[in-house]
Design an enzyme around this catalytic site. Structure first.
Site, PDB file in Angstrom:
ATOM      1  N   CYS A   2       2.713  -0.760  -6.539  1.00 16.94           N
ATOM      2  CA  CYS A   2       2.720  -2.129  -7.029  1.00 16.94           C
ATOM      3  C   CYS A   2       3.186  -2.150  -8.479  1.00 16.94           C
ATOM      4  O   CYS A   2       3.549  -1.120  -9.055  1.00 16.94           O
ATOM      5  CB  CYS A   2       1.330  -2.749  -6.924  1.00 16.94           C
ATOM      6  SG  CYS A   2       0.636  -2.744  -5.252  1.00 16.94           S
ATOM      7  N   LEU A  55       3.297  -4.269  -3.276  1.00 17.64           N
ATOM      8  CA  LEU A  55       4.022  -3.658  -2.162  1.00 17.64           C
ATOM      9  C   LEU A  55       2.940  -3.202  -1.188  1.00 17.64           C
ATOM     10  O   LEU A  55       2.209  -2.246  -1.459  1.00 17.64           O
ATOM     11  CB  LEU A  55       4.867  -2.475  -2.636  1.00 17.64           C
ATOM     12  CG  LEU A  55       5.624  -1.692  -1.558  1.00 17.64           C
ATOM     13  CD1 LEU A  55       6.654  -2.582  -0.867  1.00 17.64           C
ATOM     14  CD2 LEU A  55       6.308  -0.472  -2.161  1.00 17.64           C
ATOM     15  N   ILE A  57       0.904  -1.445   1.474  1.00 18.17           N
ATOM     16  CA  ILE A  57       0.963  -0.144   2.146  1.00 18.17           C
ATOM     17  C   ILE A  57      -0.286   0.090   2.992  1.00 18.17           C
ATOM     18  O   ILE A  57      -0.211   0.493   4.145  1.00 18.17           O
ATOM     19  CB  ILE A  57       1.096   1.001   1.114  1.00 18.17           C
ATOM     20  CG1 ILE A  57       2.323   0.788   0.212  1.00 18.17           C
ATOM     21  CG2 ILE A  57       1.160   2.344   1.818  1.00 18.17           C
ATOM     22  CD1 ILE A  57       3.645   0.895   0.916  1.00 18.17           C
ATOM     23  N   ILE A  58      -1.465  -0.132   2.395  1.00 16.03           N
ATOM     24  CA  ILE A  58      -2.746   0.011   3.085  1.00 16.03           C
ATOM     25  C   ILE A  58      -3.403  -1.362   3.149  1.00 16.03           C
ATOM     26  O   ILE A  58      -3.530  -2.040   2.128  1.00 16.03           O
ATOM     27  CB  ILE A  58      -3.681   0.991   2.339  1.00 16.03           C
ATOM     28  CG1 ILE A  58      -3.044   2.379   2.229  1.00 16.03           C
ATOM     29  CG2 ILE A  58      -5.045   1.057   3.009  1.00 16.03           C
ATOM     30  CD1 ILE A  58      -2.955   3.142   3.523  1.00 16.03           C
ATOM     31  N   GLY A  81      -0.586   2.098  -7.073  1.00 18.71           N
ATOM     32  CA  GLY A  81      -0.680   3.469  -6.580  1.00 18.71           C
ATOM     33  C   GLY A  81      -1.392   3.566  -5.254  1.00 18.71           C
ATOM     34  O   GLY A  81      -1.488   2.597  -4.496  1.00 18.71           O
ATOM     35  N   GLU A  82      -1.897   4.758  -4.980  1.00 17.79           N
ATOM     36  CA  GLU A  82      -2.643   5.025  -3.751  1.00 17.79           C
ATOM     37  C   GLU A  82      -3.763   6.018  -4.049  1.00 17.79           C
ATOM     38  O   GLU A  82      -3.535   7.023  -4.737  1.00 17.79           O
ATOM     39  CB  GLU A  82      -1.742   5.627  -2.658  1.00 17.79           C
ATOM     40  CG  GLU A  82      -0.554   4.784  -2.249  1.00 17.79           C
ATOM     41  CD  GLU A  82      -0.922   3.526  -1.483  1.00 17.79           C
ATOM     42  OE1 GLU A  82      -2.071   3.445  -0.995  1.00 17.79           O
ATOM     43  OE2 GLU A  82      -0.072   2.632  -1.372  1.00 17.79           O
ATOM     44  N   GLY A 381       9.490  16.486  -2.542  1.00 21.34           N
ATOM     45  CA  GLY A 381       9.067  17.852  -2.848  1.00 21.34           C
ATOM     46  C   GLY A 381       8.983  18.146  -4.331  1.00 21.34           C
ATOM     47  O   GLY A 381       8.952  19.321  -4.716  1.00 21.34           O
TER      48      GLY A 381
END
Length: 656
Positions: A2, A55, A57-58, A81-82, A381
């Site tokens: 976000c 945004l 996501i969850i 974030g997450e 990665g």
């Protein structure tokens, strides 16, 4: 993922509409970070306003809307974030004497419940994730800011027109009335040295970046001043030192098993989402091990994405395609032309919001755009080189240190002069001719460019100064119109951590500076420009601590880095796909500056223009530009730094 923004006035106000409108303007400026939802919250009596762009996501429902209030009403949060382990935290909270009465299943609601139960400090210790958030405590009238441990998510703050303001990007702060766009010449000096601006600096005087692993408490004092107290809740340097002091003692087989177990947990946590998820795949070790782990955990083919270039020396798409085919992923490969890549250049000043000159920003944006056409979240990665000694410069730094100790300075200066006298193309041809008889560690792509860079550093006597020179541009003096006293954070670490072995010191320097301020900033801005969330499994903080405990002999072996990662990857893909020369995520910048970008660059590097602006020395910049055009010197990195600054100045304007 976000975008967050907000501010505290220097005194309370009853002008509620103005508070809300300014918070909304800040959030709108970063709408690309959250296209799915927006919200504002104001408390006029406290003189505070929050703005948010989401945004989703969850928990895609309205129960995930922000700004969000805690169940008691004490706390209000805006968060980017997450928190990957939010389900575990919910389970722990549910097991208490007074389980929360959940409204939805978002990680934001979980964070607030954790803070109410345990307090901010203990909650932060439990959070495993990437985040930047602002938390208002209505009881104590304190604003808390926090940033994730490794610096994946950005957070700027400073005083703007009598307000203490914060935001995910500088755009949000610039949206406020009274923003003073004054360039910090110390930050400019650091930028020209490193091609990025390290935390805590920003390009603007009076605006700072919150450091990775840091939190700040902000209180308004009598008279309207603000008391800002920043501290670390997680210290990478301390973690590294503790882990080095208590190294893992497992043999290679046991170490591989432990690494695989930790990586599977990290990747598994980062595969949780209520939206489509995929991964960047370059075909290199780091992205390949992440994708291989994802595919083992997934019930269907993982969506993977790569871009290719027509210039074979820069094209990794064939390697990615072979890895994808072996792993059975749902692979998307898009070849982009030079025109496609060059079309990104005009957007870079807006995308990065302050001068930023890692030219891999262009392919990073392009692969993000490809991925966003199919997924909302992509794993990457990043971090493998810094954690597992993967950069060629680590090996070169050690070899140069040993050679420097043996060779007198006059001999090294003579060798440097000889290397500088040859054109990069001539050195490339010579290296190709001798490649069959050279040791593997001395065979590398773009040899002419790297040997020219080597020529600029081999005169150093101190091995740490030598390594810092490898990380620096404009090594023979900064082309500033006015002298600057800025001290590079690298130099500070050189003194603080000089007792560490050289190889581990090099990795720590990169993890504290280059990784968050270049690599992670590059990925965040490029991906968020297309509203794509990126997740970085190798930077799970538990995995980071474990990596520091791995002995150097299990990272560097037979003249190559990332030994354990390579061996782990060989369990999943054929060794011939692993054991190949390392390539960076690069573009043919040197040739483009002499070709399709020449006119654009020439206009930005015009000496009269530079003299009129008063920031850079036009004669020094012009001399470097002419050397590059003549082919006597590959000055792509130094020139790209100047060009990105000039393009940013054009787009944003700034005072002296």
């Amino acid at each position: 993922m976000c975008g967050i923004a907000g501010y505290i006035l220097d005194s309370p106000t009853l002008d509620l509409p103005s508070l809300a409108a300014q918070a909304q303007a800040m959030a709108t400026a970063i709408a690309h970070r959250g296209p799915d939802d927006s919200g504002t919250w104001v408390d006029a009596t406290a003189g505070i306003a929050f703005g948010h762009r989401r945004l989703s996501i969850i928990d895609l429902s309205v129960e995930g809307h922000q700004p969000m209030h805690s169940a008691s009403g004490r706390y209000v949060i805006v968060y980017n974030g997450e928190i990957y382990n939010y389900a575990d935290i919910r389970g722990e909270l549910d097991g208490g004497d007074t389980p929360p009465r959940w409204r939805g299943h978002s990680d934001t609601e979980t964070m607030l419940a954790a803070i109410e139960r345990w307090g901010l400090e203990d909650a932060l210790a439990r959070f495993n994730g990437m985040f930047a958030f602002a938390l208002w405590d209505r009881d104590t009238r304190t604003l808390h800011l926090a940033r994730d441990r490794m610096g994946e998510k950005p957070l700027y703050y400073g005083t703007v027109g009598g307000r203490f303001a914060f935001g995910s990007e500088l755009k949000a702060l610039r949206a406020l009335p009274g923003f003073a766009a004054e360039i910090d010449r110390d930050a400019l000096a650091l930028y020209l040295r490193h091609n990025y601006i390290p935390a805590p600096w920003s390009i603007y005087r009076g605006v700072r970046k919150l450091a990775p692993g840091a939190r700040a408490e902000v209180r308004r004092l009598e008279g309207g001043a603000f008391d800002v107290r920043e501290s670390l809740y997680w210290d990478l340097r301390a973690v590294a030192r503790r882990s080095i002091a208590t190294p893992a003692t497992a043999d290679d087989v046991a170490a591989l098993g432990e690494l695989e177990r930790r990586l599977e947990r990290s990747v598994g946590l980062r595969m949780v989402a209520d939206v489509p998820i995929g991964a960047f795949l370059s075909g290199g070790v780091d992205s390949s091990i992440v994708v291989a782990t994802m595919q083992r955990l997934a019930s269907r083919p993982v969506k993977t994405f790569t871009i290719g270039f027509a210039e074979q020396a820069y094209d990794e798409a064939p390697f990615a395609k072979r890895v994808a085919a072996h792993l059975g992923t749902d692979h998307t490969e898009v070849y982009v032309s030079a025109a496609d890549a060059l079309g990104v250049v005009p957007n870079l000043p807006s995308m990065y919001d302050e001068p930023f000159a890692d030219s891999s920003q262009i392919p990073t944006f392009l692969v993000s755009r490809v991925a966003r056409s199919a997924v909302t979240v992509s794993l990457s990665g990043d971090g493998g080189d810094e954690l597992f000694s993967g950069y060629e410069r680590y090996g070169r730094g050690l070899e140069l240190a040993r050679a420097s100790a043996r060779a007198p300075s006059w001999m090294r200066r003579g060798a440097a002069s000889a290397l500088r006298s040859a054109k990069p193309a001539t050195l490339d041809a010579a290296m190709r001719a001798f490649a069959p008889v050279l040791p593997r560690r001395l065979r590398f792509a773009h040899a002419g460019e790297k040997l020219h860079k080597l020529a600029s550093v081999i005169g150093e006597d101190d091995p740490r100064a030598l390594y810092l020179s490898l990380l620096s541009y404009w090594r023979d003096g900064l082309p500033l119109a006015q002298p600057s006293q800025a001290q590079t954070p690298h130099d500070a670490m050189r003194r603080e951590d000089a007792d560490l072995p050289l190889a581990q010191w090099m990795m720590l320097v990169d993890q504290c500076t280059y990784l968050p301020d270049d690599i992670l900033a590059k990925v965040d801005r490029a991906a968020m420009a297309v509203s794509l969330e990126t997740r970085v499994p190798l930077l799970d903080h538990d995995l980071v601590a474990y990596a520091w405990s791995i002995p150097l002999a299990q990272k560097q072996r037979d003249g190559r880095g990332k030994f354990l990662l390579r061996e782990l990857l060989c369990r999943h893909v054929p060794r011939e796909l692993v054991e190949r020369p390392k390539r960076g995520f690069a573009i043919p910048l040197a040739d483009w500056l002499r070709g399709p970008l020449k006119e654009w660059a020439g206009a930005l590097l015009d000496p009269a223009r530079i003299a009129r602006e008063g920031f850079l020395d036009p004669a020094r910049v012009d001399a470097r530009w002419r050397e590059h055009l003549a082919g006597t010197r590959n000055a792509q990195d130094e020139l790209w730094g100047v060009l990105c600054f000039e393009a940013w100045l054009d787009a944003n304007g700034a005072g002296a």
